[in-house]
Design an enzyme around this catalytic site. Structure first.
Site, PDB file in Angstrom:
ATOM      1  N   SER A  93       0.849  -1.199   0.000  1.00 20.13           N
ATOM      2  CA  SER A  93       0.000   0.000   0.000  1.00 20.13           C
ATOM      3  C   SER A  93       0.880   1.243   0.000  1.00 20.13           C
ATOM      4  O   SER A  93       1.447   1.610   1.027  1.00 20.13           O
ATOM      5  CB  SER A  93      -0.917  -0.020   1.231  1.00 20.13           C
ATOM      6  N   TYR A 108      19.960   2.086   9.984  1.00 21.81           N
ATOM      7  CA  TYR A 108      19.262   3.316  10.343  1.00 21.81           C
ATOM      8  C   TYR A 108      19.448   3.569  11.841  1.00 21.81           C
ATOM      9  O   TYR A 108      19.486   2.624  12.636  1.00 21.81           O
ATOM     10  CB  TYR A 108      17.769   3.153  10.046  1.00 21.81           C
ATOM     11  N   GLY A 124      10.953   3.537   6.324  1.00 25.73           N
ATOM     12  CA  GLY A 124       9.693   3.213   5.654  1.00 25.73           C
ATOM     13  C   GLY A 124       9.647   1.758   5.237  1.00 25.73           C
ATOM     14  O   GLY A 124      10.617   1.227   4.675  1.00 25.73           O
ATOM     15  N   ARG A 141      -1.014   4.186  -5.008  1.00 28.96           N
ATOM     16  CA  ARG A 141      -1.787   3.002  -5.369  1.00 28.96           C
ATOM     17  C   ARG A 141      -1.484   1.865  -4.397  1.00 28.96           C
ATOM     18  O   ARG A 141      -0.494   1.899  -3.655  1.00 28.96           O
ATOM     19  CB  ARG A 141      -1.462   2.552  -6.809  1.00 28.96           C
ATOM     20  N   THR A 196       9.637  26.736 -21.684  1.00 28.08           N
ATOM     21  CA  THR A 196       9.500  26.589 -20.236  1.00 28.08           C
ATOM     22  C   THR A 196       9.093  25.182 -19.834  1.00 28.08           C
ATOM     23  O   THR A 196       9.645  24.603 -18.890  1.00 28.08           O
ATOM     24  CB  THR A 196       8.480  27.617 -19.700  1.00 28.08           C
ATOM     25  N   ASP A 254       8.109   0.325   2.896  1.00 30.65           N
ATOM     26  CA  ASP A 254       8.242   0.117   1.456  1.00 30.65           C
ATOM     27  C   ASP A 254       9.713   0.059   1.050  1.00 30.65           C
ATOM     28  O   ASP A 254      10.117  -0.776   0.231  1.00 30.65           O
ATOM     29  CB  ASP A 254       7.505   1.205   0.679  1.00 30.65           C
ATOM     30  N   ARG A 255      10.523   0.935   1.661  1.00 32.02           N
ATOM     31  CA  ARG A 255      11.961   0.908   1.381  1.00 32.02           C
ATOM     32  C   ARG A 255      12.580  -0.392   1.895  1.00 32.02           C
ATOM     33  O   ARG A 255      13.431  -0.998   1.229  1.00 32.02           O
ATOM     34  CB  ARG A 255      12.632   2.112   2.021  1.00 32.02           C
TER      35      ARG A 255
END
Length: 238
Positions: A7, A90, A97, A11, A172, A99-100
């Site tokens: 999740s 970490y 996270g 999406r 631009t 997802d990571r």
């Protein structure tokens, strides 16, 4: 059967694995979260249902309600200190996270050489994994579309650019798109230079992976739905 659900911010991706291969994969929007109930009908008794959610507590609660028939086998994954052969360096491993974390686990299954793991979605994350399986740390920056939208919303004169990448933009919209692409690719290639060894590889996943792949000059490959691969690998440990 093992069902894996990722999740994300934009999406919700899912996959069903029979122990040998992915039988089916798909995705729904957050607004269509109720569609996931069909999965419970299609596979009423999976061996395990693995969930990674970075979309917040409200979405998490909605997912648990929709997936209630799988309550006994549903496992919500969080980043750990040491799982699946990866050591999380970490400062606070739980703050990484999920997802990571799942993407790192998935990338590790593709080989044991140093890897730069890039998730290119709403945000772009660039994570470094050494040959010993140590997650060294990583970067977070706005994703390609988020960058374009920030310029559109944060300035009075710049449009939501629908331009193309050019070596020397003279419009631009092209200047904005080129700037956003160069920022993403530059961050990836700088991180790779710090990690690079003879066998290092960059692995791209996420909705903008194919776009970024076309501009990178470092060794890389595209691995779709990498967090699902990580969730699958974590299922035996859950």
């Amino acid at each position: 059967m093992i069902i894996c659900i990722d999740s994300g911010n934009s999406r919700i991706k899912w996959g069903a694995h029979d122990g040998n291969a992915w039988c089916e994969q798909g995705s729904v929007t957050h607004a269509g979260i109720g569609e996931l109930a069909e999965l419970c009908l299609r596979w009423p008794q999976p061996a395990r249902a693995m969930l990674a959610n970075v979309a917040g507590a409200v979405v998490g609660e909605s997912l648990r309600q929709v997936l209630a028939p799988w309550a006994e086998v549903l496992r919500e994954v969080k980043a750990g200190a040491n799982q699946a052969g990866i050591t999380n360096l970490y400062k606070n491993p739980a703050q990484l996270g999920v997802d990571r974390w799942c993407a790192l686990v998935g990338a590790r299954q593709l080989g044991s050489t140093p890897r730069l793991v890039v998730m290119a979605g709403t945000a772009t994350t660039i994570d470094s994994l050494d040959a010993a399986g140590n997650f060294l740390g990583g970067l977070i920056l706005p994703g390609l579309e988020t960058m374009r939208r920030a310029l559109f919303q944060g300035t009075a004169a710049l449009p939501f650019a629908d331009g193309v990448h050019m070596a020397y933009p003279r419009a631009t919209a092209d200047a904005i798109v080129t700037g956003c692409v160069e920022a993403q690719v530059g961050a990836i290639e700088r991180a790779f230079a710090r990690l690079a060894g003879r066998d290092a590889c960059c692995i791209l996943s996420g909705g903008h992976a194919e776009v970024l792949s076309g501009f990178l000059v470092i060794p890389h490959l595209v691995a779709h739905n990498l967090p699902l691969e990580g969730l699958l690998r974590l299922a035996p440990e859950s």
